[in-house]
Design an enzyme around this catalytic site. Structure first.
Site, PDB file in Angstrom:
ATOM      1  CD1 TRP A  40      -4.219 -12.027  -2.053  1.00 33.05           C
ATOM      2  CD2 TRP A  40      -5.544 -12.643  -3.623  1.00 33.05           C
ATOM      3  NE1 TRP A  40      -3.818 -13.274  -2.548  1.00 33.05           N
ATOM      4  CE2 TRP A  40      -4.673 -13.434  -3.380  1.00 33.05           C
ATOM      5  CE3 TRP A  40      -6.463 -12.762  -4.595  1.00 33.05           C
ATOM      6  CZ2 TRP A  40      -4.366 -14.864  -4.220  1.00 33.05           C
ATOM      7  CZ3 TRP A  40      -6.365 -13.982  -5.436  1.00 33.05           C
ATOM      8  CH2 TRP A  40      -5.478 -14.858  -5.106  1.00 33.05           C
ATOM      9  CG  ASP A  54      -2.255 -21.271   1.550  1.00 31.52           C
ATOM     10  OD1 ASP A  54      -3.470 -21.575   1.540  1.00 31.52           O
ATOM     11  OD2 ASP A  54      -1.882 -20.326   0.744  1.00 31.52           O
TER      12      ASP A  54
HETATM   13  C1  SPV Z   1      -2.479 -16.227  -1.389  1.00 30.59           C
HETATM   14  O1  SPV Z   1      -2.137 -14.837  -0.913  1.00 30.59           O
HETATM   15  O2  SPV Z   1      -3.043 -17.101  -0.964  1.00 30.59           O
HETATM   16  C2  SPV Z   1      -1.888 -16.813  -2.693  1.00 30.59           C
HETATM   17  C3  SPV Z   1      -0.623 -16.104  -2.894  1.00 30.59           C
HETATM   18  O3  SPV Z   1      -2.502 -17.752  -3.246  1.00 30.59           O
HETATM   19  S1  SPV Z   1       0.706 -17.140  -2.649  1.00 30.59           S
HETATM   20  O4  SPV Z   1       0.916 -17.291  -1.040  1.00 30.59           O
HETATM   21  O5  SPV Z   1       2.023 -16.511  -3.013  1.00 30.59           O
HETATM   22  O6  SPV Z   1       0.553 -18.614  -3.312  1.00 30.59           O
HETATM   23 MG    MG Z   2      -3.540 -18.519  -2.150  1.00 24.83          MG
END
Ligand code: SPV
Ligand code: MG
Length: 290
Positions: A40, A54
């Site tokens: 991922w 993020d």
């Molecule tokens: C990421 O790992 O960037 C995701 C999952 O999108 S979360 O952080 O839970 O949104």
């Molecule tokens: Mg993400």
């Protein structure tokens, strides 16, 4: 064979894909050695690697560069987290062209507005796109891919945004109708029941994807018993494991006044040589340096 095909074959064979977060070629290689089915390419992990939240601060180019670097060093299929697709459907077209060419097996596009806010933060400002607009983005992604096996995964943040089961199901069905190959349904509830309720109510043909970070009790046995879930993404465990290890070792070095105690508890330099492929350098030196 494209990497999307590898993912589909893995699913047909094993019934559930385990996809581990990676933020670097090295972490992808470790995931590969541990036996995961894919990596991922997490936006959260890469943002954190840059010391940033993020919230759509990392550019597509930064993320794409990392996807390319991972693809060049790992045989595992890459599920690329492209957030909101970096804008509207036109940005999605641009992104899908580039991520497919970079060697990704799949993209995950989420139905939040750009710029987005990370999903799991308490009190996060979670704004969703209109359903029709997001359908346009999914249709754009599907129309753009060159390889039919390149997976377009639509992610609904309806539960994250507190909109409830009905809206989550409506959105998931609308995205599947727009051509999404799979539906990622995200939840930040601390127990699996919200997701289990969604999965039981889902009557669509598109397989489901979950990211059980907030509800770790949703283990493989429970997922298999429930059915309907094709892929489980371990969303940030590469980053959290490395932070745990660094915090521990750094503190011990300070406390011990040197590296003499920690040395036996961390991998030897030779293990890094192995992961870097130093063997090949030695072979190449013997063959080609004169
Ligand atoms: C990421 O790992 O960037 C995701 C999952 O999108 S979360 O952080 O839970 O949104
Ligand atoms: Mg993400």
């Amino acid at each position: 064979m494209g990497q999307g095909r590898t993912l589909k074959d893995g699913l047909a064979e094993r019934g559930l894909l385990h996809v581990m977060a990676a933020h670097s070629p090295l972490s992808a290689r470790l995931a590969e050695e541990a036996g995961f089915d894919g990596v991922w390419a997490s936006g959260f992990e890469l943002s954190a690697l840059y010391g940033l939240p993020d919230v759509s601060l990392i550019s597509m180019t930064q993320h794409l560069d990392m996807v390319r670097a991972i693809a060049s060093q790992s045989a595992l299929p890459i599920v690329a987290d492209i957030d909101t697709g970096f804008g509207n459907a036109l940005n999605v077209i641009h992104a899908v062209e580039h991520y497919e060419r970079a060697g990704a097996a799949a993209v995950v596009i989420e139905d939040k507005t750009f710029p987005k806010v990370t999903s799991l933060v308490a009190g996060g400002r979670q704004e969703l796109l209109r359903i029709e607009e997001f359908q346009g983005k999914i249709e754009a992604a599907v129309a753009t891919r060159r390889d039919r096996d390149f997976l377009v995964i639509a992610r609904t943040e309806a539960l994250i945004a507190g909109r409830g089961q009905e809206e989550a199901l409506t959105r998931a069905a609308a995205y599947a109708a727009a051509g999404a190959d799979m539906i990622l349904v995200h939840s930040k509830q601390r127990t699996p029941d919200e997701i289990e309720r969604f999965v039981r109510a889902w009557t669509g043909a598109a397989p489901l994807v979950i990211v059980p970070t907030a509800y770790p009790d949703m283990n493989e046995a429970r997922i298999r018993a429930l059915g309907g879930i094709a892929m489980v993404i371990y969303g940030n465990h590469a980053l959290r494991a490395s932070v745990t290890a660094m915090q521990d070792v750094f503190a011990r070095i300070r406390r011990d006044g040197g590296i003499h105690h920690v040395d036996r508890d961390i991998v030897p330099v030779e293990e890094i040589f192995r992961l870097q492929g130093m063997d090949r350098v030695k072979d190449d030196e013997a063959r080609f340096l004169r």
